[in-house]
Structure formats: C-alpha cells, structure tokens
Design a protein around this motif. Structure first.
Motif: not given
Length: 187
Positions: A120-121, A177-178, A180-181, A186
C-alpha cells in the motif's frame, strides 16, 4: 539470524528511501500496488500445482515400498496420514516431498498479509521483495522435494536462502506501512 535481520533491515530502509523518490503518489500508486497481489496469485497457483506433486510422490513411493517388500505399506503411506511412517529410504523420500509442501503453509500466510499491507505504501519495494520470496520458495521446495530423502537438499539452489530475505523485508515493510497509516502519513 542477526546477520540476516541486519541485511534485510538495511535493504528495507534503502528500498523505502528509493520508493519515496521514484514511486508515484496518490491515485497513480494503485497500478503499482496491483503488482504484488498479481505475484501472490501466481504463487498461489504454483502452490496448488506443487501440491499435486505430493499426490504423485505418495503413489510413487508407495509402489516402490511395495516392490521392495516393505510391510504395511497401505497403512503407512495411505491417506489420511500426512507423512509416511517409518525410516525406510522410500518413507524418507516421500516425507521430504510432503514436508516441502507443508512448510509453504507455515510461511505463505505471513508473506501474503505483510505483502498486501506493505504494498500500500511501498509498492515497488514490496513487489521486489515478494518476487525474491517466490523465487527462493520455489527453489527451496523443489530442492527439498528432489532430495530423495536428504533434507539438506532444500538449500541446494543458491536462490533458496532468498526466501527468508523476502519474508523479513516484507515483514519490515509491512510494519513500516502500518506505522505510516497509524500516523496518518499519506505519502
């Protein structure tokens, strides 16, 4: 193990930096995200076909055991037994094929989860790490299955060790990634 973690940590940091400079942001990221699920779908199909090798190996080694005069072959090699019982060369050879397949299910769920979250990232880095895992996994499993009862053959290909690198890098990128979320980042 510490060396592997250090190598993969450095690689993941380098990949995430590269990603921040090269990968598109926003909506354009989705087409790059789709690469990782595509790789995983292909790997899932390979796992299915590899499972068919287990059935073929069960028949092959059962027949060889009967030919060599082993006792209680049907009970030892037959379903629902996951592994053939005993230590004959045929039982060991079949068990290596079965173990090669079974070991996939101990690592593949983690790879799927961490890859989908990481992509996702970090879609490019994750696709690369997932490809590395898949190449290593195929080499590892094929070496194990072809080892004729010698489990050390699972690392007979130089690619086999990269399965572990792919797992560690994807796990690290998934956690990153988690994070960052959770932080609401974003980009």
């Amino acid at each position: 193990m510490a060396s592997l973690l250090a190598q993969c940590g450095v690689a993941a940091c380098g990949l995430s930096y590269m990603e921040s400079k090269l990968a598109p942001k926003g909506k354009g990221n989705l087409q790059y995200y789709a690469v990782t699920p595509t790789i995983l779908i292909g790997m899932g199909f390979w796992v299915l076909t590899f499972g068919m090798k287990v059935g073929a190996a069960r028949r092959k080694y059962k027949e060889l055991a009967e030919k060599d005069g082993e006792i209680e072959v049907a009970e030892r090699y037959g379903l629902p037994n996951l592994y053939a019982q005993g230590t004959s060369k045929h039982a060991r050879a079949f068990n290596c094929v079965q173990r090669a397949h079974q070991q996939i299910f101990e690592t593949f769920p983690q790879v799927i989860l961490s890859s989908l979250v990481a992509a996702w990232n970090f879609p490019l880095s994750t696709a690369l790490a997932t490809t590395l895992f898949c190449a290593g996994r195929v080499a590892f499993s094929n070496g194990y299955a072809a080892g004729e009862g010698d489990p050390s053959q699972r690392y007979s290909s130089k690619l086999a060790k990269y399965m572990w690198h792919g797992i560690v890098v994807n796990t690290f990128l998934g956690v990153l990634s988690c994070a960052k979320m959770i932080m609401g980042d974003e980009n």
